[in-house]
Write a protein that holds these residues in place. Structure first.
Motif, PDB file in Angstrom:
ATOM      1  N   UNK A  34      19.633  -8.962 125.716  1.00 45.61           N
ATOM      2  CA  UNK A  34      19.812  -7.601 126.183  1.00 45.61           C
ATOM      3  C   UNK A  34      18.771  -6.663 125.612  1.00 45.61           C
ATOM      4  N   UNK A  35      18.176  -7.010 124.475  1.00 46.74           N
ATOM      5  CA  UNK A  35      17.138  -6.147 123.925  1.00 46.74           C
ATOM      6  C   UNK A  35      15.916  -6.098 124.841  1.00 46.74           C
ATOM      7  N   UNK A  36      15.695  -7.136 125.629  1.00 46.45           N
ATOM      8  CA  UNK A  36      14.590  -7.103 126.585  1.00 46.45           C
ATOM      9  C   UNK A  36      14.858  -6.048 127.649  1.00 46.45           C
ATOM     10  N   UNK A  37      16.079  -5.998 128.136  1.00 43.09           N
ATOM     11  CA  UNK A  37      16.434  -4.957 129.108  1.00 43.09           C
ATOM     12  C   UNK A  37      16.267  -3.565 128.502  1.00 43.09           C
ATOM     13  N   UNK A  38      16.707  -3.403 127.267  1.00 42.72           N
ATOM     14  CA  UNK A  38      16.576  -2.110 126.611  1.00 42.72           C
ATOM     15  C   UNK A  38      15.108  -1.757 126.406  1.00 42.72           C
ATOM     16  N   UNK A  39      14.306  -2.743 126.065  1.00 45.01           N
ATOM     17  CA  UNK A  39      12.862  -2.526 125.926  1.00 45.01           C
ATOM     18  C   UNK A  39      12.284  -1.971 127.228  1.00 45.01           C
ATOM     19  N   UNK A  40      12.629  -2.620 128.350  1.00 45.14           N
ATOM     20  CA  UNK A  40      12.066  -2.171 129.621  1.00 45.14           C
ATOM     21  C   UNK A  40      12.678  -0.862 130.108  1.00 45.14           C
ATOM     22  N   UNK A  41      13.899  -0.588 129.722  1.00 50.47           N
ATOM     23  CA  UNK A  41      14.462   0.724 130.054  1.00 50.47           C
ATOM     24  C   UNK A  41      13.628   1.828 129.411  1.00 50.47           C
ATOM     25  N   UNK A  42      13.289   1.654 128.153  1.00 51.87           N
ATOM     26  CA  UNK A  42      12.471   2.632 127.444  1.00 51.87           C
ATOM     27  C   UNK A  42      11.057   2.682 128.026  1.00 51.87           C
ATOM     28  N   UNK A  43      10.476   1.511 128.239  1.00 50.47           N
ATOM     29  CA  UNK A  43       9.121   1.429 128.783  1.00 50.47           C
ATOM     30  C   UNK A  43       9.026   2.135 130.128  1.00 50.47           C
ATOM     31  N   UNK A  44       9.951   1.835 131.021  1.00 51.38           N
ATOM     32  CA  UNK A  44       9.879   2.388 132.372  1.00 51.38           C
ATOM     33  C   UNK A  44      10.258   3.861 132.417  1.00 51.38           C
ATOM     34  N   UNK A  45      11.021   4.310 131.455  1.00 49.44           N
ATOM     35  CA  UNK A  45      11.393   5.723 131.402  1.00 49.44           C
ATOM     36  C   UNK A  45      10.242   6.587 130.915  1.00 49.44           C
ATOM     37  N   UNK A  46       9.527   6.119 129.906  1.00 54.77           N
ATOM     38  CA  UNK A  46       8.574   6.985 129.206  1.00 54.77           C
ATOM     39  C   UNK A  46       7.107   6.730 129.518  1.00 54.77           C
ATOM     40  N   UNK A  47       6.795   5.622 130.199  1.00 55.51           N
ATOM     41  CA  UNK A  47       5.402   5.372 130.562  1.00 55.51           C
ATOM     42  C   UNK A  47       5.075   6.174 131.825  1.00 55.51           C
ATOM     43  N   UNK A  48       4.745   7.429 131.619  1.00 55.84           N
ATOM     44  CA  UNK A  48       4.389   8.326 132.722  1.00 55.84           C
ATOM     45  C   UNK A  48       2.871   8.516 132.776  1.00 55.84           C
ATOM     46  N   UNK A  49       2.420   9.126 133.850  1.00 58.59           N
ATOM     47  CA  UNK A  49       0.988   9.428 133.985  1.00 58.59           C
ATOM     48  C   UNK A  49       0.522  10.320 132.840  1.00 58.59           C
ATOM     49  N   UNK A  50       1.288  11.351 132.523  1.00 56.22           N
ATOM     50  CA  UNK A  50       0.894  12.261 131.444  1.00 56.22           C
ATOM     51  C   UNK A  50       0.930  11.569 130.083  1.00 56.22           C
ATOM     52  N   UNK A  51       1.914  10.693 129.873  1.00 62.16           N
ATOM     53  CA  UNK A  51       2.004   9.948 128.614  1.00 62.16           C
ATOM     54  C   UNK A  51       0.740   9.120 128.398  1.00 62.16           C
ATOM     55  N   UNK A  52       0.265   8.454 129.437  1.00 63.76           N
ATOM     56  CA  UNK A  52      -0.939   7.629 129.332  1.00 63.76           C
ATOM     57  C   UNK A  52      -2.147   8.489 128.966  1.00 63.76           C
ATOM     58  N   UNK A  53      -2.258   9.668 129.592  1.00 64.66           N
ATOM     59  CA  UNK A  53      -3.391  10.533 129.272  1.00 64.66           C
ATOM     60  C   UNK A  53      -3.335  10.981 127.815  1.00 64.66           C
ATOM     61  N   UNK A  54      -2.139  11.265 127.314  1.00 64.48           N
ATOM     62  CA  UNK A  54      -1.980  11.686 125.919  1.00 64.48           C
ATOM     63  C   UNK A  54      -2.379  10.562 124.961  1.00 64.48           C
ATOM     64  N   UNK A  55      -1.955   9.331 125.270  1.00 65.43           N
ATOM     65  CA  UNK A  55      -2.285   8.207 124.403  1.00 65.43           C
ATOM     66  C   UNK A  55      -3.779   7.914 124.422  1.00 65.43           C
ATOM     67  N   UNK A  56      -4.397   8.029 125.561  1.00 62.99           N
ATOM     68  CA  UNK A  56      -5.843   7.830 125.632  1.00 62.99           C
ATOM     69  C   UNK A  56      -6.575   8.871 124.800  1.00 62.99           C
ATOM     70  N   UNK A  57      -6.154  10.118 124.913  1.00 62.50           N
ATOM     71  CA  UNK A  57      -6.807  11.183 124.139  1.00 62.50           C
ATOM     72  C   UNK A  57      -6.661  10.937 122.639  1.00 62.50           C
ATOM     73  N   UNK A  58      -5.514  10.410 122.230  1.00 64.59           N
ATOM     74  CA  UNK A  58      -5.260  10.160 120.821  1.00 64.59           C
ATOM     75  C   UNK A  58      -6.013   8.929 120.325  1.00 64.59           C
ATOM     76  N   UNK A  59      -5.757   7.788 120.932  1.00 64.71           N
ATOM     77  CA  UNK A  59      -6.248   6.529 120.376  1.00 64.71           C
ATOM     78  C   UNK A  59      -7.684   6.199 120.760  1.00 64.71           C
ATOM     79  N   UNK A  60      -8.177   6.728 121.866  1.00 67.86           N
ATOM     80  CA  UNK A  60      -9.546   6.415 122.246  1.00 67.86           C
ATOM     81  C   UNK A  60     -10.555   7.295 121.523  1.00 67.86           C
ATOM     82  N   UNK A  61     -10.061   8.133 120.620  1.00 68.63           N
ATOM     83  CA  UNK A  61     -10.956   8.830 119.694  1.00 68.63           C
ATOM     84  C   UNK A  61     -11.449   7.876 118.615  1.00 68.63           C
ATOM     85  N   UNK A  62     -10.722   6.761 118.410  1.00 63.50           N
ATOM     86  CA  UNK A  62     -11.081   5.717 117.438  1.00 63.50           C
ATOM     87  C   UNK A  62     -11.379   6.317 116.057  1.00 63.50           C
ATOM     88  N   UNK A  63     -10.421   7.077 115.585  1.00 65.88           N
ATOM     89  CA  UNK A  63     -10.601   7.765 114.301  1.00 65.88           C
ATOM     90  C   UNK A  63      -9.550   7.351 113.270  1.00 65.88           C
TER      91      UNK A  63
END
Length: 284
Positions: free
Chosen positions: A42-71
């Motif tokens: 059931x933890x796999x289902x919970x994992x994907x519930x969180x993943x599918x809820x929060x992986x939005x277009x804006x979330x991806x842009x925020x993560x790219x801005x943060x982590x692709x600074x490579x700092x």
């Protein structure tokens, strides 16, 4: 209570779930790899519930801005692999091997089949992006099946019902077949959900051959290379390159063995291979 940052007992539980969904012929059965009881599954289902809820277009842009600074850190590749080893989890009943040994097993299986050295190096590097967990990232933003953001979610993605909680599903900019994209625009123009695949692609994109970069960036894009759900976004070049992704995946999922590689014997070969393609240090 399930930890929303880490609903899976082990990061490898996601790969085990992939094996159960997409078994390869001539490999041992899924049940011979692991035996998880129902609550753990059931933890796999919970994992994907969180993943599918929060992986939005804006979330991806925020993560790219943060982590692709490579700092965050600067390390030699081998040191980054040792850094990755702090993710070792005793809950994986499949193997007692640490992350570095698993990656060496993958790479050595590729090497034994006579593939080019850059392919071998890709097998060695492919999970290095999981260092995201060591920067405090939740599991659902590190592993999991990847998919395009900014357009309608395919029903071929695992647990598609969980996208009902994703705000992009109700945003007219993002909930149509093409969303922010054009027909057959090519994946170079498409934003993928955030995780270790996308992160490592950006770390290595200036150094490795293009087939290697496709393997790294899209090896978790199962709704496409197993279900062909996004052919309407791919161009002809993508289709050609995905032949390499399909070559890579069996090595990733099915190379585990209880026999540990001898790291001290293999290290000189892989350090030379790293030096051939990558700079002395990489920025994370």
């Amino acid at each position: 209570m399930i930890d929303q940052n880490a609903p899976l007992a082990s990061l490898e539980l996601w790969e085990d779930d992939v094996i159960s969904r997409y078994p390869e012929p001539d490999h041992k059965a899924k049940e011979d790899y692991r035996n998880y009881d129902t609550p753990e599954r059931d933890t796999v289902r919970e994992f994907y519930r969180l993943n599918h809820t929060y992986q939005t277009y804006d979330f991806v842009q925020e993560k790219k801005a943060n982590f692709l600074a490579f700092d965050k850190k600067e390390l030699p590749v081998w040191s980054a692999m040792e850094f990755l080893n702090t993710l070792v989890d005793d809950s994986d009943p499949d193997t007692d091997l640490d992350q570095l040994q698993h990656l060496l097993q993958t790479a050595e299986a590729i090497r034994a089949d006579g593939h080019p050295d850059w392919f071998v190096l890709t097998g060695f590097l492919h999970d290095m992006g999981k260092v995201l967990c060591l920067f405090g990232e939740p599991q659902w933003a590190v592993v999991g099946d990847t998919f395009p953001v900014g357009c309608k979610h395919s029903d071929k993605i695992v647990y598609p019902e969980f996208f009902a909680a994703n705000p992009d599903s109700y945003d007219e900019r993002y909930n149509t077949k093409y969303g922010v994209y054009k027909p057959n625009c090519g994946l170079k123009n498409v934003d993928m959900s955030w995780g270790h695949d996308e992160y490592l692609y950006h770390i290595t994109k200036d150094y490795l051959p293009e087939p290697a970069l496709y393997m790294i960036r899209y090896h978790s894009f199962y709704s496409q290379h197993r279900e062909h759900a996004y052919n309407h976004l791919l161009d002809d070049h993508d289709h050609e390159m995905f032949k390499w992704v399909n070559k890579f995946n069996p090595y990733d999922l099915y190379s585990k063995s209880p026999k540990p590689p001898v790291v001290s014997e293999l290290k000189p070969y892989y350090e030379d291979l790293i030096a051939k393609y990558l700079p002395a240090t990489i920025r994370l």
